[in-house]
Design a protein around this motif. Sequence first.
Motif, PDB file in Angstrom:
ATOM      1  N   LYS A  15     -34.797   8.304  13.606  1.00  0.00           N
ATOM      2  CA  LYS A  15     -34.884   9.761  13.676  1.00  0.00           C
ATOM      3  C   LYS A  15     -33.602  10.319  14.283  1.00  0.00           C
ATOM      4  N   VAL A  16     -33.011  11.301  13.599  1.00  0.00           N
ATOM      5  CA  VAL A  16     -31.770  11.910  14.068  1.00  0.00           C
ATOM      6  C   VAL A  16     -32.050  13.221  14.785  1.00  0.00           C
ATOM      7  N   GLY A  17     -32.998  13.995  14.275  1.00  0.00           N
ATOM      8  CA  GLY A  17     -33.299  15.265  14.922  1.00  0.00           C
ATOM      9  C   GLY A  17     -34.284  16.100  14.146  1.00  0.00           C
ATOM     10  N   THR A  18     -34.526  17.295  14.687  1.00  0.00           N
ATOM     11  CA  THR A  18     -35.447  18.257  14.095  1.00  0.00           C
ATOM     12  C   THR A  18     -34.781  19.623  14.110  1.00  0.00           C
ATOM     13  N   ASP A  19     -34.987  20.411  13.050  1.00  0.00           N
ATOM     14  CA  ASP A  19     -34.400  21.751  13.017  1.00  0.00           C
ATOM     15  C   ASP A  19     -35.412  22.798  13.467  1.00  0.00           C
ATOM     16  N   ARG A  20     -35.012  24.073  13.420  1.00  0.00           N
ATOM     17  CA  ARG A  20     -35.863  25.150  13.918  1.00  0.00           C
ATOM     18  C   ARG A  20     -37.075  25.401  13.026  1.00  0.00           C
ATOM     19  N   PHE A  21     -37.079  24.876  11.803  1.00  0.00           N
ATOM     20  CA  PHE A  21     -38.213  25.037  10.896  1.00  0.00           C
ATOM     21  C   PHE A  21     -39.220  23.904  11.056  1.00  0.00           C
ATOM     22  N   GLY A  22     -38.884  22.886  11.827  1.00  0.00           N
ATOM     23  CA  GLY A  22     -39.786  21.759  12.030  1.00  0.00           C
ATOM     24  C   GLY A  22     -39.523  20.579  11.110  1.00  0.00           C
ATOM     25  N   ASN A  23     -38.483  20.660  10.264  1.00  0.00           N
ATOM     26  CA  ASN A  23     -38.128  19.534   9.402  1.00  0.00           C
ATOM     27  C   ASN A  23     -37.553  18.406  10.253  1.00  0.00           C
ATOM     28  N   VAL A  24     -37.897  17.169   9.915  1.00  0.00           N
ATOM     29  CA  VAL A  24     -37.430  16.007  10.671  1.00  0.00           C
ATOM     30  C   VAL A  24     -36.436  15.244   9.800  1.00  0.00           C
ATOM     31  N   TYR A  25     -35.295  14.861  10.379  1.00  0.00           N
ATOM     32  CA  TYR A  25     -34.207  14.214   9.636  1.00  0.00           C
ATOM     33  C   TYR A  25     -34.052  12.766  10.072  1.00  0.00           C
ATOM     34  N   PHE A  26     -33.828  11.897   9.081  1.00  0.00           N
ATOM     35  CA  PHE A  26     -33.714  10.464   9.319  1.00  0.00           C
ATOM     36  C   PHE A  26     -32.444   9.919   8.683  1.00  0.00           C
ATOM     37  N   GLU A  27     -32.025   8.774   9.197  1.00  0.00           N
ATOM     38  CA  GLU A  27     -30.883   8.038   8.662  1.00  0.00           C
ATOM     39  C   GLU A  27     -31.278   6.569   8.616  1.00  0.00           C
ATOM     40  N   GLY A  47     -44.599  21.567   3.122  1.00  0.00           N
ATOM     41  CA  GLY A  47     -44.502  21.223   1.706  1.00  0.00           C
ATOM     42  C   GLY A  47     -43.175  20.571   1.359  1.00  0.00           C
ATOM     43  N   GLY A  48     -42.877  20.551   0.084  1.00  0.00           N
ATOM     44  CA  GLY A  48     -41.659  19.892  -0.375  1.00  0.00           C
ATOM     45  C   GLY A  48     -40.595  20.869  -0.819  1.00  0.00           C
ATOM     46  N   ASP A  49     -40.374  21.945  -0.076  1.00  0.00           N
ATOM     47  CA  ASP A  49     -39.385  22.948  -0.455  1.00  0.00           C
ATOM     48  C   ASP A  49     -38.047  22.625   0.208  1.00  0.00           C
ATOM     49  N   PRO A  50     -37.099  22.033  -0.528  1.00  0.00           N
ATOM     50  CA  PRO A  50     -35.826  21.666   0.090  1.00  0.00           C
ATOM     51  C   PRO A  50     -34.923  22.853   0.399  1.00  0.00           C
ATOM     52  N   THR A  51     -35.303  24.052  -0.010  1.00  0.00           N
ATOM     53  CA  THR A  51     -34.451  25.201   0.298  1.00  0.00           C
ATOM     54  C   THR A  51     -34.571  25.645   1.752  1.00  0.00           C
ATOM     55  N   VAL A  52     -35.465  25.022   2.528  1.00  0.00           N
ATOM     56  CA  VAL A  52     -35.607  25.405   3.933  1.00  0.00           C
ATOM     57  C   VAL A  52     -34.668  24.610   4.845  1.00  0.00           C
ATOM     58  N   VAL A  53     -33.777  23.833   4.282  1.00  0.00           N
ATOM     59  CA  VAL A  53     -32.821  23.081   5.093  1.00  0.00           C
ATOM     60  C   VAL A  53     -31.705  24.032   5.540  1.00  0.00           C
ATOM     61  N   PRO A  54     -31.505  24.220   6.853  1.00  0.00           N
ATOM     62  CA  PRO A  54     -30.440  25.104   7.319  1.00  0.00           C
ATOM     63  C   PRO A  54     -29.061  24.520   7.009  1.00  0.00           C
ATOM     64  N   PRO A  55     -28.017  25.356   6.969  1.00  0.00           N
ATOM     65  CA  PRO A  55     -26.675  24.887   6.630  1.00  0.00           C
ATOM     66  C   PRO A  55     -26.156  23.781   7.548  1.00  0.00           C
ATOM     67  N   GLU A  56     -26.529  23.843   8.826  1.00  0.00           N
ATOM     68  CA  GLU A  56     -26.053  22.829   9.773  1.00  0.00           C
ATOM     69  C   GLU A  56     -26.537  21.440   9.374  1.00  0.00           C
ATOM     70  N   TRP A  57     -27.780  21.352   8.936  1.00  0.00           N
ATOM     71  CA  TRP A  57     -28.344  20.064   8.540  1.00  0.00           C
ATOM     72  C   TRP A  57     -27.975  19.708   7.107  1.00  0.00           C
ATOM     73  N   HIS A  58     -27.760  20.706   6.262  1.00  0.00           N
ATOM     74  CA  HIS A  58     -27.355  20.443   4.875  1.00  0.00           C
ATOM     75  C   HIS A  58     -26.031  19.689   4.852  1.00  0.00           C
ATOM     76  N   ALA A  59     -25.093  20.089   5.699  1.00  0.00           N
ATOM     77  CA  ALA A  59     -23.790  19.413   5.763  1.00  0.00           C
ATOM     78  C   ALA A  59     -23.968  17.959   6.180  1.00  0.00           C
ATOM     79  N   TRP A  60     -24.848  17.705   7.111  1.00  0.00           N
ATOM     80  CA  TRP A  60     -25.080  16.326   7.552  1.00  0.00           C
ATOM     81  C   TRP A  60     -25.773  15.506   6.468  1.00  0.00           C
ATOM     82  N   LEU A  61     -26.776  16.091   5.801  1.00  0.00           N
ATOM     83  CA  LEU A  61     -27.509  15.369   4.758  1.00  0.00           C
ATOM     84  C   LEU A  61     -26.600  14.909   3.630  1.00  0.00           C
ATOM     85  N   HIS A  62     -25.608  15.706   3.298  1.00  0.00           N
ATOM     86  CA  HIS A  62     -24.725  15.410   2.175  1.00  0.00           C
ATOM     87  C   HIS A  62     -23.427  14.722   2.607  1.00  0.00           C
TER      88      HIS A  62
END
Length: 118
Positions: A15-27, A47-62
């Motif tokens: 587990k790397v972290g959690t954003d303000r929407f409650g999404n949990v990020y893993f590596e 649900g499975g709506d990937p548009t709720v990923v904030p820009p800060e986490w989007h940069a890390w995911l990609h």
Amino acid sequence: MPVLLRLQSALFGRKVGTDRFGNVYFESKSKQPIYNRTRRWAIFAKGGDPTVVPPEWHAWLHHITEAPLPEVKRYPWQKEHLPNLTGTAHSYRPAGHDYVGGARPATTGDYEAWTPGS
């Protein structure tokens, strides 16, 4: 599927972290042999709506940044995220759409339809 994703995340990821929407990020714990980098993924809170990923986490995911960017102060003029409303009653419909009333403004009269042979 979410049960298997949570099991895979617990076994093969960290587990790397959690954003303000409650999404949990893993590596992934190990690097992929083809790309020589870790795999990154998210488990979405609602649900499975990937548009709720904030820009800060989007940069890390990609793999644009090595670490998630810090969440910056939100200004009053910045709007909060809205889910994709396509196909719902709240989706955008331009003037003249049948669901809005279907009335379009009249043409100005300088338009003349083309007919073959004229």
